[in-house]
Design an enzyme around this catalytic site. Structure first.
Site, short mmCIF file in Angstrom:
data_model
loop_
_atom_site.label_atom_id
_atom_site.label_comp_id
_atom_site.label_asym_id
_atom_site.label_seq_id
_atom_site.Cartn_x
_atom_site.Cartn_y
_atom_site.Cartn_z
N SER A 240 1.03 -1.30 0.34
CA SER A 240 0.19 0.25 0.48
C SER A 240 1.21 1.21 0.40
O SER A 240 2.13 1.57 0.08
CB SER A 240 -0.72 -0.02 1.48
OG SER A 240 -0.19 -0.07 2.45
N LYS A 241 0.68 2.64 0.07
CA LYS A 241 1.03 3.50 -0.32
C LYS A 241 1.71 3.61 0.97
O LYS A 241 2.96 4.55 0.45
CB LYS A 241 0.18 4.38 -0.65
CG LYS A 241 -0.55 5.27 -1.75
CD LYS A 241 -0.59 6.77 -1.67
CE LYS A 241 -0.98 7.58 -2.73
NZ LYS A 241 -2.25 7.33 -3.65
N ARG A 242 1.68 3.15 2.15
CA ARG A 242 2.56 3.16 3.10
C ARG A 242 3.59 3.02 3.00
O ARG A 242 5.03 3.85 3.58
CB ARG A 242 1.70 2.88 4.89
CG ARG A 242 2.15 1.82 5.40
CD ARG A 242 1.47 1.34 6.39
NE ARG A 242 0.55 0.51 6.20
CZ ARG A 242 1.18 -1.01 5.59
NH1 ARG A 242 2.43 -0.66 6.87
NH2 ARG A 242 0.61 -2.59 6.20
#
Ligand code: GLU
Length: 472
Positions: A240-242
């Site tokens: 994911s983005k994180r």
């Protein structure tokens, strides 16, 4: 038999690395076997499938050097054909019309849940005569899926996978508005495009069981399937983005070369001995499905950056300079004219040795276009105290007197100055570097000075000397 693979993305607005890797594997597999690689845009979701979202896919693939052997197929343009096949199944008695109302379906689901059964369609209309339905009532077309036995897929990556047919219900082929479902459209398209190998993420494995039933109902040969493990984040959770970049556009913006990203994505789920750095030719020569592992891979951004550094060092200097110039456009305090370009190009052999991404390369190269006076990092300021300024003044005079301003003549001048004044070469190079760059890093000082050119070097020295004591 000609081997034919395809990449079939849904245009959602980004090209996720997992999909990009599926595209790469399909492409390499086709090339390896002298076959064909096709592209199909699964654009039946009209809301998401904008031209912009389609362009993201085209641009991403072109950037990665993955090109299809034919014009792309747009799934939405084939709707009539999808309908035709569904009606054929209806005619053959392999599909039927289901007139259940939404309320009936909800009740069916609730009953199943209350009885702790999986909420499947119970086959209400499977054997009923359509004439029992109210006149003009809306209906969907469902596949008459086998109830007995098992559906077995011999997957080229996952091995033999099977599911009991009693665990699957009669899937919908055509919705009540007459539009084909995604599962059905994919089968018809893969059949008509004569796809021999379907390689996609293993999140599609359950779809494959259902799709296999459509193939069988039509009496069509199944393609070979290869379900590729997904790419997870470094911690094993869904990417994911994180975690960092996850789409091809992100990686491009963050300064990765397509060669490095492809090389990394290939190595992430596939191995061939110890081979780490592989050119496209080598990838095509070596790639086959037996090297693809079964377990999910973890994205390792550090390793990717390392590979990127390796690919940058062998990349063409003009190409890297063009990229850096583009990234410098509009940056405050940086002139991006032909002079700056020439300086960066001249320094590129040194610059590319020291950077892992194009972003870092750009930051390191920016000083070539700085306007005077420079701003200094605290470390650079320290080098421009009394001693440093004395060196600048002295060595500046010698540099001004040079008839030829080449790395060789500059090197000789700096060495002679250090010797004459009984100081280390570093004590000459460091203040010069600070005065030229505002920081404490640059390629070799001789290369840096010659790339900036004599006039600019003298101007940068003069700007420091004119500014009073830089360390205040
Ligand atoms: N359109 C699907 C996706 O983007 C892929 C379908 C397939 O490869 O069969 O996930």
């Amino acid at each position: 038999m000609t081997i034919r693979t395809r990449f079939a993305p849904s245009p959602t607005g980004l090209l996720h690395v997992g999909n990009a890797r599926a595209a790469l594997f399909n492409f390499l597999f086709a090339r390896h076997h002298g076959g064909e690689f096709l592209l199909r845009i699964e654009d039946t979701d009209k809301e998401r499938s904008t031209q912009k979202a389609v362009d993201v896919i085209f641009d991403g693939l072109a950037w990665m050097g993955i090109d299809a052997d034919a014009e792309p197929v747009f799934q939405s343009a084939r709707q009539d054909r999808h309908t035709e096949v569904a009606l054929e199944l209806l005619e053959k008695g392999q599909a039927y019309k289901c007139f259940c109302t939404p309320e009936e379906l909800t009740a069916m689901r609730e009953k199943a849940m209350a009885e702790k059964r999986p909420p499947r369609y119970d086959g209400t209309w499977r054997d009923r005569d359509p004439s029992e339905a109210p006149a003009g009532a809306p209906y969907v077309v469902r596949l008459k899926a086998p109830r007995e036995g098992e559906t077995v897929i011999r997957d080229l990556v996952q091995g033999e996978v099977r599911v009991g047919n009693s665990e699957m219900d009669d899937l919908i082929l055509l919705r009540s508005d007459g539009t084909p479902t995604y599962l059905h459209a994919v089968v018809v398209d893969d059949h008509d495009m004569e796809i021999t190998h379907v390689m996609r993420g293993d999140d599609h494995l359950t779809n494959t069981f259902r799709q296999a039933m459509i193939y069988r109902a039509m009496g069509w040969d199944l393609p070979h399937f290869a379900h590729l493990p997904l790419i997870h984040g470094p911690d094993g959770a869904k990417l994911s983005k994180r975690h960092g970049a996850q789409s091809v556009v992100d990686f491009r913006e963050e300064g990765y070369l397509p060669e490095a990203l492809c090389n990394y994505l290939l190595r992430l789920g596939w191995g061939h001995g110890d081979a780490e750095v592989l050119s496209r030719e080598e990838q095509i020569k070596l790639f086959d499905l037996d090297g693809v592992g079964r377990s999910p891979s973890r994205m390792d951004y550090v390793k990717l950056a390392h590979l990127n550094g390796i690919w940058m060092r062998v990349a063409d200097d003009t190409r890297l300079t063009n990229d850096v110039m583009e990234r410098l456009q509009g940056r405050e305090g940086v002139v991006t004219d032909d002079k700056t370009r020439a300086r960066i190009l001249a320094m590129m052999p040194g610059l590319k040795e020291r950077a892992k991404t194009l972003v870092e390369l750009t930051d390191n190269a920016a000083f070539a276009g700085f306007t005077l006076p420079l701003t200094f990092t605290p470390k650079a300021e320290k080098l421009l105290g009394e001693d440093g300024r004395k060196v600048l003044e002295g060595v500046g005079k010698e540099l001004a007197a040079l008839p030829d301003f080449t790395p060789e003549t500059i090197d000789a001048t700096l060495r002679a100055y250090a010797e004459k004044n009984e100081i280390k070469l570093g004590s000459v190079a460091q203040p010069l570097r600070a005065a030229m760059t505002g920081s404490t890093t640059s390629p070799g000082i001789d290369l840096t000075l010659s790339a900036l050119g004599q006039d600019e070097v003298l101007a940068r020295i003069a700007a420091v000397l004119a500014s009073g004591s830089a360390d205040g």
